[in-house]
Design an enzyme around this catalytic site. Sequence first.
Site, PDB file in Angstrom:
ATOM      1  N   LYS A   1      44.276  39.773 -54.945  1.00  0.00           N
ATOM      2  CA  LYS A   1      43.103  39.110 -55.536  1.00  0.00           C
ATOM      3  C   LYS A   1      41.906  40.064 -55.602  1.00  0.00           C
ATOM      4  O   LYS A   1      41.121  40.010 -56.554  1.00  0.00           O
ATOM      5  CB  LYS A   1      42.728  37.841 -54.755  1.00  0.00           C
ATOM      6  CG  LYS A   1      43.751  36.714 -54.889  1.00  0.00           C
ATOM      7  CD  LYS A   1      44.029  36.323 -56.347  1.00  0.00           C
ATOM      8  CE  LYS A   1      44.813  35.037 -56.470  1.00  0.00           C
ATOM      9  NZ  LYS A   1      45.299  34.781 -57.835  1.00  0.00           N
TER      10      LYS A   1
ATOM     11  N   TYR B   1      47.223  34.486 -45.956  1.00  0.00           N
ATOM     12  CA  TYR B   1      47.127  34.890 -47.370  1.00  0.00           C
ATOM     13  C   TYR B   1      47.786  36.249 -47.621  1.00  0.00           C
ATOM     14  O   TYR B   1      48.163  36.563 -48.741  1.00  0.00           O
ATOM     15  CB  TYR B   1      45.668  34.883 -47.821  1.00  0.00           C
ATOM     16  CG  TYR B   1      45.499  34.592 -49.298  1.00  0.00           C
ATOM     17  CD1 TYR B   1      46.136  33.505 -49.896  1.00  0.00           C
ATOM     18  CD2 TYR B   1      44.730  35.420 -50.101  1.00  0.00           C
ATOM     19  CE1 TYR B   1      45.989  33.239 -51.240  1.00  0.00           C
ATOM     20  CE2 TYR B   1      44.566  35.155 -51.459  1.00  0.00           C
ATOM     21  CZ  TYR B   1      45.202  34.067 -52.017  1.00  0.00           C
ATOM     22  OH  TYR B   1      45.057  33.817 -53.362  1.00  0.00           O
TER      23      TYR B   1
HETATM   24  P1  NAD Z   1      50.910  27.078 -59.933  1.00  0.00           P
HETATM   25  O1  NAD Z   1      52.140  27.358 -59.147  1.00  0.00           O
HETATM   26  O2  NAD Z   1      50.798  25.764 -60.588  1.00  0.00           O
HETATM   27  O3  NAD Z   1      50.630  28.224 -60.989  1.00  0.00           O
HETATM   28  C1  NAD Z   1      51.086  29.554 -60.831  1.00  0.00           C
HETATM   29  C2  NAD Z   1      51.698  29.929 -62.156  1.00  0.00           C
HETATM   30  O4  NAD Z   1      52.081  31.306 -62.182  1.00  0.00           O
HETATM   31  C3  NAD Z   1      52.954  29.106 -62.474  1.00  0.00           C
HETATM   32  O5  NAD Z   1      52.796  28.425 -63.697  1.00  0.00           O
HETATM   33  C4  NAD Z   1      54.037  30.164 -62.590  1.00  0.00           C
HETATM   34  O6  NAD Z   1      55.026  29.838 -63.538  1.00  0.00           O
HETATM   35  C5  NAD Z   1      53.207  31.364 -63.034  1.00  0.00           C
HETATM   36  N1  NAD Z   1      53.945  32.620 -62.903  1.00  0.00           N
HETATM   37  C6  NAD Z   1      54.439  33.179 -61.759  1.00  0.00           C
HETATM   38  N2  NAD Z   1      55.140  34.292 -62.059  1.00  0.00           N
HETATM   39  C7  NAD Z   1      55.074  34.439 -63.435  1.00  0.00           C
HETATM   40  C8  NAD Z   1      55.603  35.379 -64.357  1.00  0.00           C
HETATM   41  N3  NAD Z   1      56.341  36.427 -63.938  1.00  0.00           N
HETATM   42  N4  NAD Z   1      55.339  35.211 -65.683  1.00  0.00           N
HETATM   43  C9  NAD Z   1      54.585  34.169 -66.114  1.00  0.00           C
HETATM   44  N5  NAD Z   1      54.059  33.241 -65.280  1.00  0.00           N
HETATM   45  C10 NAD Z   1      54.303  33.379 -63.949  1.00  0.00           C
HETATM   46  O7  NAD Z   1      49.705  27.268 -58.862  1.00  0.00           O
HETATM   47  P2  NAD Z   1      48.124  27.352 -59.069  1.00  0.00           P
HETATM   48  O8  NAD Z   1      47.556  27.130 -57.707  1.00  0.00           O
HETATM   49  O9  NAD Z   1      47.692  26.512 -60.194  1.00  0.00           O
HETATM   50  O10 NAD Z   1      47.896  28.886 -59.403  1.00  0.00           O
HETATM   51  C11 NAD Z   1      47.161  29.342 -60.520  1.00  0.00           C
HETATM   52  C12 NAD Z   1      46.217  30.457 -60.089  1.00  0.00           C
HETATM   53  O11 NAD Z   1      45.183  29.911 -59.276  1.00  0.00           O
HETATM   54  C13 NAD Z   1      46.871  31.561 -59.269  1.00  0.00           C
HETATM   55  O12 NAD Z   1      46.316  32.810 -59.657  1.00  0.00           O
HETATM   56  C14 NAD Z   1      46.437  31.218 -57.853  1.00  0.00           C
HETATM   57  O13 NAD Z   1      46.430  32.340 -57.008  1.00  0.00           O
HETATM   58  C15 NAD Z   1      45.034  30.740 -58.143  1.00  0.00           C
HETATM   59  N6  NAD Z   1      44.389  29.991 -57.072  1.00  0.00           N
HETATM   60  C16 NAD Z   1      44.977  28.889 -56.531  1.00  0.00           C
HETATM   61  C17 NAD Z   1      44.332  28.202 -55.516  1.00  0.00           C
HETATM   62  C18 NAD Z   1      44.970  26.987 -54.893  1.00  0.00           C
HETATM   63  O14 NAD Z   1      44.534  26.579 -53.813  1.00  0.00           O
HETATM   64  N7  NAD Z   1      45.983  26.379 -55.508  1.00  0.00           N
HETATM   65  C19 NAD Z   1      43.084  28.615 -55.045  1.00  0.00           C
HETATM   66  C20 NAD Z   1      42.510  29.744 -55.629  1.00  0.00           C
HETATM   67  C21 NAD Z   1      43.165  30.420 -56.632  1.00  0.00           C
END
Ligand code: NAD
Length: 258
Positions: free
Chosen positions: A162, A155
């Site tokens: 985070k 990570y």
């Molecule tokens: P995802 O890739 O679908 O979403 C990430 C989003 O961030 C994308 O839509 C991307 O376009 C956007 N982004 C990145 N840079 C950007 C910028 N400069 N301006 C505007 N938007 C921007 O993946 P996800 O897993 O749905 O991620 C969403 C959130 O959930 C994140 O904060 C991620 O850390 C968190 N999260 C994910 C998981 C997992 O296992 N997938 C677990 C816990 C937390």
Amino acid sequence: MKMLEGKTALVFGIANDHSIAWGIARALHAHGAQIAVSYASDPFERRVRPLAEQLGSTFIEKCDVTDDSQIVRLFERLADQIGKIDILVHAIAFAPRADMTGEFLNTSREGFRVAMDVSVYSLVALARTAVPSMTDGGSIMTLSYYGGEKVAPGYRVMGPAKAALESSARYLAAELGPRGIRVNVISPGPIRTLAAAGVPGFRDAYANFAGSAPLRRHIDIDDVGNSAVWLASEMSRNVTGQTLFVDGGHNILLPGVE
Ligand code: NAD
């Protein structure tokens, strides 16, 4: 009457139909909210626009959250076209690929800055710009991961990001509470998304998850969406500054407990 009838949500972070933000937008809409959508850049529009249109969204705007002028422009358009909002969803994270491989010790200054800017400061910038539109109070939510509290394999720089995000949510919650605006964090277990594909330890974390989490199953974007509905609604009206784990209880275990 549906729980979120009459409320409007602005959702950041939909990249495709695997995105957690999509699960949240879909659930908020199912419970009656009007949905406005923002995507990061032109290449995402092709996938995001049809999804947003499925929810009847008419406000679908590009915004790179590292650019203050784009944030201001988005909220000016929102004020013109929609007026007040009640719910702000921040589901955004990014770190340069080079800083997601190798040792955390070798994180570059620029990689650290970018991870913090995109994944943390953007919450502060969006909240600040959204507050004037949240005239009836509201609910702001962001997405974290357990790797912000404990060291998770692979990570790396996203861990400190985070941790800073969760702390920022608490500081925002303290300041915005008197204005009737709540700020909370959802921390889901591993879900297969675009962002997750960039985390080197993700495959193993995902593969081992359902066997070890107390509830013995994976988390999906609908699970997160349902929790988001609760955080967006009056049902959680006295809940702010909290990190809500949606992880089948995984975070309560010490290593080795099954
Ligand atoms: P995802 O890739 O679908 O979403 C990430 C989003 O961030 C994308 O839509 C991307 O376009 C956007 N982004 C990145 N840079 C950007 C910028 N400069 N301006 C505007 N938007 C921007 O993946 P996800 O897993 O749905 O991620 C969403 C959130 O959930 C994140 O904060 C991620 O850390 C968190 N999260 C994910 C998981 C997992 O296992 N997938 C677990 C816990 C937390």
